[in-house]
Design a protein around this motif. Structure first.
Motif, PDB file in Angstrom:
ATOM      1  N   UNK A   1      32.129  83.063  36.151  1.00 34.93           N
ATOM      2  CA  UNK A   1      31.598  82.316  35.005  1.00 34.93           C
ATOM      3  C   UNK A   1      32.526  81.154  34.673  1.00 34.93           C
ATOM      4  N   UNK A   2      31.963  79.971  34.494  1.00 33.50           N
ATOM      5  CA  UNK A   2      32.732  78.812  34.034  1.00 33.50           C
ATOM      6  C   UNK A   2      32.614  78.729  32.521  1.00 33.50           C
ATOM      7  N   UNK A   3      33.752  78.673  31.829  1.00 33.49           N
ATOM      8  CA  UNK A   3      33.774  78.502  30.372  1.00 33.49           C
ATOM      9  C   UNK A   3      34.516  77.209  30.063  1.00 33.49           C
ATOM     10  N   UNK A   4      33.823  76.292  29.397  1.00 34.24           N
ATOM     11  CA  UNK A   4      34.427  75.019  28.997  1.00 34.24           C
ATOM     12  C   UNK A   4      34.622  75.027  27.492  1.00 34.24           C
ATOM     13  N   UNK A   5      35.862  74.915  27.057  1.00 32.11           N
ATOM     14  CA  UNK A   5      36.197  74.971  25.632  1.00 32.11           C
ATOM     15  C   UNK A   5      36.524  73.576  25.107  1.00 32.11           C
ATOM     16  N   UNK A   6      36.030  73.271  23.921  1.00 34.74           N
ATOM     17  CA  UNK A   6      36.326  72.002  23.264  1.00 34.74           C
ATOM     18  C   UNK A   6      36.851  72.285  21.860  1.00 34.74           C
ATOM     19  N   UNK A   7      37.523  71.285  21.289  1.00 31.19           N
ATOM     20  CA  UNK A   7      38.063  71.446  19.939  1.00 31.19           C
ATOM     21  C   UNK A   7      37.122  70.916  18.869  1.00 31.19           C
ATOM     22  N   UNK A   8      36.135  70.112  19.267  1.00 30.16           N
ATOM     23  CA  UNK A   8      35.206  69.524  18.298  1.00 30.16           C
ATOM     24  C   UNK A   8      33.792  69.544  18.882  1.00 30.16           C
ATOM     25  N   UNK A   9      32.809  69.686  17.994  1.00 32.42           N
ATOM     26  CA  UNK A   9      31.421  69.698  18.447  1.00 32.42           C
ATOM     27  C   UNK A   9      31.039  68.387  19.125  1.00 32.42           C
ATOM     28  N   UNK A  10      31.634  67.278  18.690  1.00 34.92           N
ATOM     29  CA  UNK A  10      31.281  65.980  19.263  1.00 34.92           C
ATOM     30  C   UNK A  10      31.618  65.897  20.750  1.00 34.92           C
ATOM     31  N   UNK A  11      32.523  66.761  21.212  1.00 34.35           N
ATOM     32  CA  UNK A  11      32.940  66.711  22.615  1.00 34.35           C
ATOM     33  C   UNK A  11      32.020  67.511  23.535  1.00 34.35           C
ATOM     34  N   UNK A  12      31.066  68.261  22.952  1.00 35.67           N
ATOM     35  CA  UNK A  12      30.140  69.032  23.772  1.00 35.67           C
ATOM     36  C   UNK A  12      29.230  68.123  24.594  1.00 35.67           C
ATOM     37  N   UNK A  13      28.868  66.972  24.038  1.00 37.22           N
ATOM     38  CA  UNK A  13      27.834  66.136  24.650  1.00 37.22           C
ATOM     39  C   UNK A  13      28.198  65.714  26.067  1.00 37.22           C
ATOM     40  N   UNK A  14      29.451  65.318  26.299  1.00 30.55           N
ATOM     41  CA  UNK A  14      29.824  64.844  27.631  1.00 30.55           C
ATOM     42  C   UNK A  14      29.765  65.978  28.656  1.00 30.55           C
TER      43      UNK A  14
END
Length: 607
Positions: free
Chosen positions: A56-69
């Motif tokens: 499973x690939x899990x991509x973590x971001x610190x802000x919702x705005x970074x999900x889009x890319x």
């Protein structure tokens, strides 16, 4: 599988490094500048290895705005090889119910829990496993999933967590893995960490996010507010806590206290009221939930949450403080997590492999140590910026120092005069980032006539106000004054050369405090070799400087001026972090240099 027609300069090397790290079960700390295409490189490598090995690939971001890319990149990969992709954000932001849309977070949680328990939420009750194939037809952002679930009368958050049990790629916030309570959520996903390839975006943010998630505060004022909400029996128990906090905060300033002793004292006193600390917390939680379900503020819940943290965090990696003061809101207890590795190290030990990436991940050994990565499993890599160096004029202004002892009217006037001339000499938007709102306001009040609309970042501004301010920048005639480490200094992208110049004023070194002193002492004990101050103060401060400076050039066609106002940046230990092309000058030379750079491109700026 790479989602674009060709690889950028440096992106090919990062792609190979990511493949190697994921395949070998290593942790890659990647210093990858803006524009390199690090998201595409990391995702491509992770998906390739995961598909080969059933991971499973899990991509973590610190802000919702970074999900889009991440979602947009995965759509391109999905076009070549179909993938099951889930993007999940907070339950409240995904909820399709209009009657809870504007609720406070605590109210939302309590009402949601009650609706689900009583089977009164049509969205949650309407969930059907047969709906999941629609989720995987094409990659959906959390907003897209919310729209689809609204139409199909399904709970988007429940659907996302159910879908995560069988997806190929999961995009989510740091909180899903890196808080004291993350295992509660991760258990619902039912995927062992040993089968996870982890991507941590903007990884320079992770240590502070972990510390913040486990560092609550409880004031005397909050306890008294909770008393006014409580029934008679609970009010008597809260009075015991009130008296204890009063006795601990009679002094001036702050002092360290023994958390275990405080817990034992509170437990012993509560037993006189036929309960103990655990029973007290449970009663507070139940009482708070009843108030929240009626749409009322519930300070009892704040008290319960603080005591829950206080009881369970590890004693050897946190600090307990008592703060005195003249006002009830100043008198408080606080818990400060010193070592983020107490939470992050077990996660990194468990996952199959990881890539931690950021445009300011320096020094990598600092982040490796702070997050508790195993040295033998860790690799470090640095990639060059793909942007033409001639598109940026980088100046370090050496006749300015924002040290506390230098602050006063002469410094404020000097900074204001220089920023005024920069604004006058720059067509387009100019942004200036400060170490504090106080310094920002002193300089703002002394600005001359600069011919631009003055925009000030508001402390704690709502998302709507932040969006409005960004919208105002589209007119390209503004001077924005904000702070380093804030949303505009790190969390916002400025596409299309939206900023023509960026000024970074000072170094955001934290002011002296008992907490700062203990943090330095802790890191010195743990890592030695004089790293206490570097890890607690220097490296976090310079990272914020570099993050703010990086707001200017966001693509290979952007041009702009970056000014660093503090002579300390030209000396150890800071100068090693500055690019080689930095030019040192005085504030009097700034106007001519900026005008020359912004003028006709006939030659180099004057020396």
């Amino acid at each position: 599988m790479f989602p674009f027609p060709e690889l950028r300069k440096g992106q090919d090397a990062m792609l190979d490094d990511c493949r190697t790290a994921f395949a070998a079960g290593e942790h890659l700390l990647a210093h990858a500048p803006t524009g390199l295409g690090k998201t595409a490189a990391a995702l491509t490598a992770a998906v390739e290895v995961a598909q080969e090995r059933g991971l499973l690939v899990v991509a973590l971001t610190s802000r919702q705005t970074q999900h889009a890319i991440f979602v947009e990149t995965l759509k391109r990969i999905h076009a070549q090889k179909p993938l099951k992709i889930v993007d999940v954000i907070s339950k409240q932001d995904m909820c399709p119910r209009d009657d809870l849309d504007e609720s406070r977070y605590g109210v939302f949680q309590a009402v949601c829990t009650a609706l689900v328990r009583n089977n009164d939420c049509s969205y949650h009750a309407g969930y059907s496993p047969q709906f999941l194939p629609q989720v995987f037809d094409e990659p959906l952002s959390a907003a897209d999933l919310k729209t689809l679930c609204r139409e199909e009368v399904q709970c988007p958050h429940r659907v996302a967590l159910e879908a995560a049990q069988e997806c190929d790629v999961l995009i989510c916030d740091y909180n899903y893995l890196f808080t004291p309570w993350s295992d509660v959520v991760w258990d619902r996903i039912q995927r062992p960490l040993e089968e996870v390839l982890l991507i941590v975006d903007e990884a320079h943010n992770l240590p502070d996010r972990i510390r913040l998630s486990a560092s609550p505060t409880l004031s005397l004022q909050r306890i008294r507010e909770a008393q006014r909400e409580a029934g008679q029996a609970l009010r008597a128990q809260l009075s015991i806590l009130e008296r204890l906090v009063e006795s601990l905060t009679e002094h001036k300033g702050e002092k360290e206290i023994d958390g275990g002793s405080v817990s034992r004292m509170l437990d012993a006193a509560l037993k006189q009221k036929l309960t103990d600390l655990e029973g007290f917390v449970q009663l507070l939680e139940r009482s708070a939930q009843r108030r929240l379900q009626r749409g009322k503020v519930a300070r009892m819940g704040d008290v319960a949450e603080f005591l829950h943290h206080w009881r369970f965090l590890k004693k050897d990696s946190d600090l307990r403080l008592a703060h005195g003061g003249d006002k009830p809101w100043q008198r408080k207890l606080s818990l400060r997590l010193l070592d983020p590795a107490s939470i992050s190290a077990p996660v990194f030990r468990a996952v199959r492999g990881s890539v931690l990436m950021s445009g300011t991940l320096k020094p990598r050994s600092f982040y490796r140590d702070l997050l508790g990565l195993d040295t033998e499993r860790s690799r470090k890599a640095t990639y060059s910026s793909p942007f033409p160096p001639e598109n940026r004029l980088l100046l370090c202004v050496d006749d300015v120092s924002t040290l506390y002892r230098n602050r006063g009217d002469p410094l404020y006037r000097k900074l204001a005069a220089s920023l005024t001339t920069v604004a006058q000499a720059t067509p387009g938007n100019v942004a200036a980032f400060f170490p504090s709102y106080a310094l920002r306001d002193e300089v703002a009040s002394r600005l001359g006539e600069h011919g631009k609309a003055l925009l000030l970042e508001e402390r704690g501004a709502s998302p709507a106000k932040r969006t409005a301010l960004l919208g105002r920048l589209q007119q390209r005639d503004a001077l924005l004054l904000a702070v380093m480490g804030g949303i505009f200094g790190e969390g916002v992208d400025y596409p299309g050369n939206l900023l023509a110049a960026v000024a970074v004023v000072g170094i955001p070194v934290p002011p002296p405090s008992l907490e700062q002193k203990k943090l330095e002492e802790y890191f010195e004990r743990k890592f030695g070799d004089g790293k206490g101050r570097l890890y607690a103060q220097t490296y976090p401060a310079v990272n914020r400087v570099l993050q703010a400076a990086g707001r200017c050039i966001r693509s290979e066609t952007d041009r702009g001026v970056v000014l660093l106002y503090d002579n300390r940046l030209g000396h150890r230990p800071y100068r090693r972090f500055l690019p080689k092309e930095v030019r040192h000058c005085t504030s009097s030379a700034v106007p001519a240099l900026v005008r020359s750079f912004n003028g006709p491109r006939t030659g180099n700026p004057p020396s």
